[in-house]
Design a protein around this motif. Structure first.
Motif, PDB file in Angstrom:
ATOM      1  N   TRP A  94      -1.227  11.270  -4.707  1.00 26.10           N
ATOM      2  CA  TRP A  94      -1.563  12.296  -3.844  1.00 26.10           C
ATOM      3  C   TRP A  94      -2.559  13.301  -4.473  1.00 26.10           C
ATOM      4  CZ3 TRP A  94       4.561  12.234  -3.209  1.00 26.10           C
ATOM      5  CH2 TRP A  94       4.704  10.781  -2.477  1.00 26.10           C
ATOM      6  N   PHE A  95      -2.280  14.105  -5.561  1.00 24.09           N
ATOM      7  CA  PHE A  95      -3.065  15.122  -6.136  1.00 24.09           C
ATOM      8  C   PHE A  95      -4.386  14.609  -6.373  1.00 24.09           C
ATOM      9  CE2 PHE A  95      -4.848  17.944  -9.170  1.00 24.09           C
ATOM     10  CZ  PHE A  95      -4.382  19.346  -8.449  1.00 24.09           C
ATOM     11  N   VAL A  96      -4.593  13.409  -6.695  1.00 25.51           N
ATOM     12  CA  VAL A  96      -5.926  12.381  -7.131  1.00 25.51           C
ATOM     13  C   VAL A  96      -6.650  12.699  -5.727  1.00 25.51           C
ATOM     14  CG1 VAL A  96      -7.127  10.463  -7.623  1.00 25.51           C
ATOM     15  CG2 VAL A  96      -5.306  11.143  -8.888  1.00 25.51           C
ATOM     16  N   GLU A  97      -6.065  12.128  -4.693  1.00 18.31           N
ATOM     17  CA  GLU A  97      -6.830  12.193  -3.202  1.00 18.31           C
ATOM     18  C   GLU A  97      -7.101  13.514  -2.776  1.00 18.31           C
ATOM     19  OE1 GLU A  97      -5.366   8.810  -0.526  1.00 18.31           O
ATOM     20  OE2 GLU A  97      -3.639  10.112  -1.317  1.00 18.31           O
ATOM     21  N   ALA A  98      -6.477  14.547  -3.234  1.00 14.70           N
ATOM     22  CA  ALA A  98      -6.437  15.963  -2.794  1.00 14.70           C
ATOM     23  C   ALA A  98      -7.804  16.659  -3.252  1.00 14.70           C
ATOM     24  CB  ALA A  98      -5.355  16.691  -2.862  1.00 14.70           C
ATOM     25  N   ASP A 101       0.599   0.844  -9.364  1.00 15.48           N
ATOM     26  CA  ASP A 101       0.334  -0.003  -8.381  1.00 15.48           C
ATOM     27  C   ASP A 101      -0.204   0.458  -7.179  1.00 15.48           C
ATOM     28  OD1 ASP A 101       0.144  -2.075 -10.318  1.00 15.48           O
ATOM     29  OD2 ASP A 101       2.149  -2.975  -9.650  1.00 15.48           O
ATOM     30  N   VAL A 102       0.709   1.512  -6.679  1.00 19.87           N
ATOM     31  CA  VAL A 102       0.133   2.283  -5.311  1.00 19.87           C
ATOM     32  C   VAL A 102      -0.950   2.764  -5.223  1.00 19.87           C
ATOM     33  CG1 VAL A 102       1.222   4.148  -3.511  1.00 19.87           C
ATOM     34  CG2 VAL A 102       2.950   2.497  -5.045  1.00 19.87           C
ATOM     35  N   PRO A 103      -1.491   3.656  -6.073  1.00 20.09           N
ATOM     36  CA  PRO A 103      -2.821   4.300  -5.940  1.00 20.09           C
ATOM     37  C   PRO A 103      -3.905   3.216  -6.389  1.00 20.09           C
ATOM     38  CG  PRO A 103      -1.667   5.219  -7.910  1.00 20.09           C
ATOM     39  CD  PRO A 103      -0.706   4.612  -7.099  1.00 20.09           C
ATOM     40  N   ALA A 104      -3.594   2.310  -7.228  1.00 21.62           N
ATOM     41  CA  ALA A 104      -4.610   1.241  -7.672  1.00 21.62           C
ATOM     42  C   ALA A 104      -4.822   0.677  -6.449  1.00 21.62           C
ATOM     43  CB  ALA A 104      -4.138   0.504  -8.737  1.00 21.62           C
ATOM     44  N   ALA A 105      -3.764   0.249  -5.510  1.00 24.99           N
ATOM     45  CA  ALA A 105      -4.197  -0.656  -4.338  1.00 24.99           C
ATOM     46  C   ALA A 105      -5.214   0.124  -3.391  1.00 24.99           C
ATOM     47  CB  ALA A 105      -2.820  -1.202  -3.927  1.00 24.99           C
ATOM     48  N   LYS A 106      -5.183   1.685  -3.456  1.00 24.24           N
ATOM     49  CA  LYS A 106      -6.016   2.367  -2.522  1.00 24.24           C
ATOM     50  C   LYS A 106      -7.364   2.370  -2.988  1.00 24.24           C
ATOM     51  CE  LYS A 106      -1.972   5.165  -1.148  1.00 24.24           C
ATOM     52  NZ  LYS A 106      -1.544   6.609  -1.255  1.00 24.24           N
ATOM     53  N   GLY A 107      -7.744   1.800  -4.171  1.00 22.54           N
ATOM     54  CA  GLY A 107      -8.808   2.072  -4.769  1.00 22.54           C
ATOM     55  C   GLY A 107      -9.261   3.568  -5.464  1.00 22.54           C
ATOM     56  N   LEU A 108      -7.875   4.056  -5.754  1.00 25.98           N
ATOM     57  CA  LEU A 108      -8.417   5.683  -6.343  1.00 25.98           C
ATOM     58  C   LEU A 108      -8.847   5.365  -7.797  1.00 25.98           C
ATOM     59  CD1 LEU A 108      -5.054   7.388  -4.746  1.00 25.98           C
ATOM     60  CD2 LEU A 108      -7.767   7.567  -4.099  1.00 25.98           C
ATOM     61  N   PRO A 109      -9.326   6.508  -8.270  1.00 23.34           N
ATOM     62  CA  PRO A 109      -9.599   6.409  -9.758  1.00 23.34           C
ATOM     63  C   PRO A 109      -8.529   6.625 -10.606  1.00 23.34           C
ATOM     64  CG  PRO A 109     -10.463   8.491  -8.767  1.00 23.34           C
ATOM     65  CD  PRO A 109      -9.912   7.523  -7.614  1.00 23.34           C
ATOM     66  N   VAL A 110      -7.634   5.687 -10.772  1.00 28.10           N
ATOM     67  CA  VAL A 110      -6.579   5.562 -11.880  1.00 28.10           C
ATOM     68  C   VAL A 110      -6.529   4.497 -12.594  1.00 28.10           C
ATOM     69  CG1 VAL A 110      -5.074   6.803  -9.882  1.00 28.10           C
ATOM     70  CG2 VAL A 110      -5.275   4.278 -10.172  1.00 28.10           C
ATOM     71  N   ARG A 111      -5.842   5.051 -13.937  1.00 24.44           N
ATOM     72  CA  ARG A 111      -5.412   4.150 -14.978  1.00 24.44           C
ATOM     73  C   ARG A 111      -4.508   4.206 -15.350  1.00 24.44           C
ATOM     74  NH1 ARG A 111      -9.654   6.449 -19.568  1.00 24.44           N
ATOM     75  NH2 ARG A 111     -11.155   6.130 -17.936  1.00 24.44           N
ATOM     76  N   GLN A 112      -3.749   2.704 -15.911  1.00 27.33           N
ATOM     77  CA  GLN A 112      -2.231   2.806 -16.348  1.00 27.33           C
ATOM     78  C   GLN A 112      -2.266   2.998 -17.867  1.00 27.33           C
ATOM     79  OE1 GLN A 112      -0.360  -0.861 -16.473  1.00 27.33           O
ATOM     80  NE2 GLN A 112       1.581   0.071 -16.931  1.00 27.33           N
TER      81      GLN A 112
END
Length: 284
Positions: free
Chosen positions: A89-93, A111-122
């Motif tokens: 949520w903060f990444v999107e904002a 897996d939730v933000p990754a599935a949205k295609g957001l720039p995240v890394r595990q």
């Protein structure tokens, strides 16, 4: 376990349980609770979809307020790292004002933000970062209180921030009304509320509780100068019932009674000390 206070180095005393400790000098509190991130057994205690629904509206509103404060300090943008980005949520904002990277150690949550295609890394901070990666803003939203080696993390933040870089901590406060009430109940043998606020038994329990004063001291000792601080709302009516329910520890009647009591008290509770504080500080 090291029993020295990370803020003032005083020897800490036993608290309300065998896993709880308190500093008599600066009122910092810590817990000897072990994280079980990526353990399927720990995740079985949480309905993650319900947790997301219960937290979304309040967190998004708070994140927008916090982002507004950050932009005033860093109006030219830059690179922003969101540590423990959870559902993203903060990444999107933040994406409209900054070049953003989110990192999240918990695979089930990542897996939730990754599935949205957001720039995240595990992975865990700072190990998940490339050796060359540095940032203008590093943010911990409800995360720093979960990390045992808080001093090492602050040192890593200093190393990963560019000159004039900003560190943002948003976390629970031990001066908040709900935390104070939970301690009162724990003193008389009713520890369920207290354990819930420490998130005992969940994949990533709290291991620290700070107030504004000792948090500012900790930052000063580790090379940061605070430039802004404040409070954020702790509860909202939307999502409240789901938030009460997502661990499945309370029965239907208990959940309903807690919901009604909190909902009725919300206007009054907003006048009392908040359970969420934030501090924005600059790398010295």
């Amino acid at each position: 376990m090291n029993n020295n206070c990370p803020v003032c180095q005083s020897t800490m005393s036993s608290g309300l349980h065998d896993w709880h400790y308190q500093c008599g000098s600066c009122q910092y509190e810590k817990a000897d609770l072990k994280p079980t991130i990526n353990s399927s057994q720990a995740h079985d205690r949480i309905n993650e979809a319900a947790r997301e629904d219960g937290l979304r509206e309040l967190r998004v509103r708070n994140f927008k307020a916090l982002l507004g404060a950050i932009v005033k300090i860093k109006p030219t943008g830059g690179k922003l790292l969101d540590v423990g980005c959870a559902h993203g949520w903060f990444v999107e904002a933040a994406m409209k004002d900054f070049e953003v990277l989110g990192v999240e150690p918990d695979k089930a949550v990542y897996d939730v933000p990754a599935a949205k295609g957001l720039p995240v890394r595990q992975g865990f901070f700072p190990e998940v970062l490339l050796s060359s990666e540095k940032f203008d803003v590093i943010v911990f939203n409800d995360v720093i209180e979960h990390i045992p080696s808080v001093e090492l993390v602050l040192q890593s933040c200093r190393a990963r921030l560019n000159e004039g870089g900003v560190l943002v901590l948003n976390l629970p406060s031990s001066n908040g009304i709900f935390y104070r009430l939970s301690k009162v109940f724990a003193y008389i043998g009713k520890s369920g509320f207290f354990e819930r606020l420490w998130q005992k038994g969940l994949p990533s329990p709290h291991v620290h509780y700070f107030n504004k004063g000792n948090l500012l001291s900790l930052l000063t000792h580790n090379g940061f100068d605070a430039v802004k601080s404040g409070n954020l709302p702790t509860l909202g009516l939307t999502g409240l019932y789901t938030r009460i329910s997502y661990t499945g520890e309370l029965g239907l009647i208990s959940r309903s009674l807690v919901y009604c009591a909190v909902a009725a008290a919300l206007p009054f509770l907003r006048l009392l000390p908040s359970d969420i504080i934030y501090v924005i500080s600059k790398r010295r």
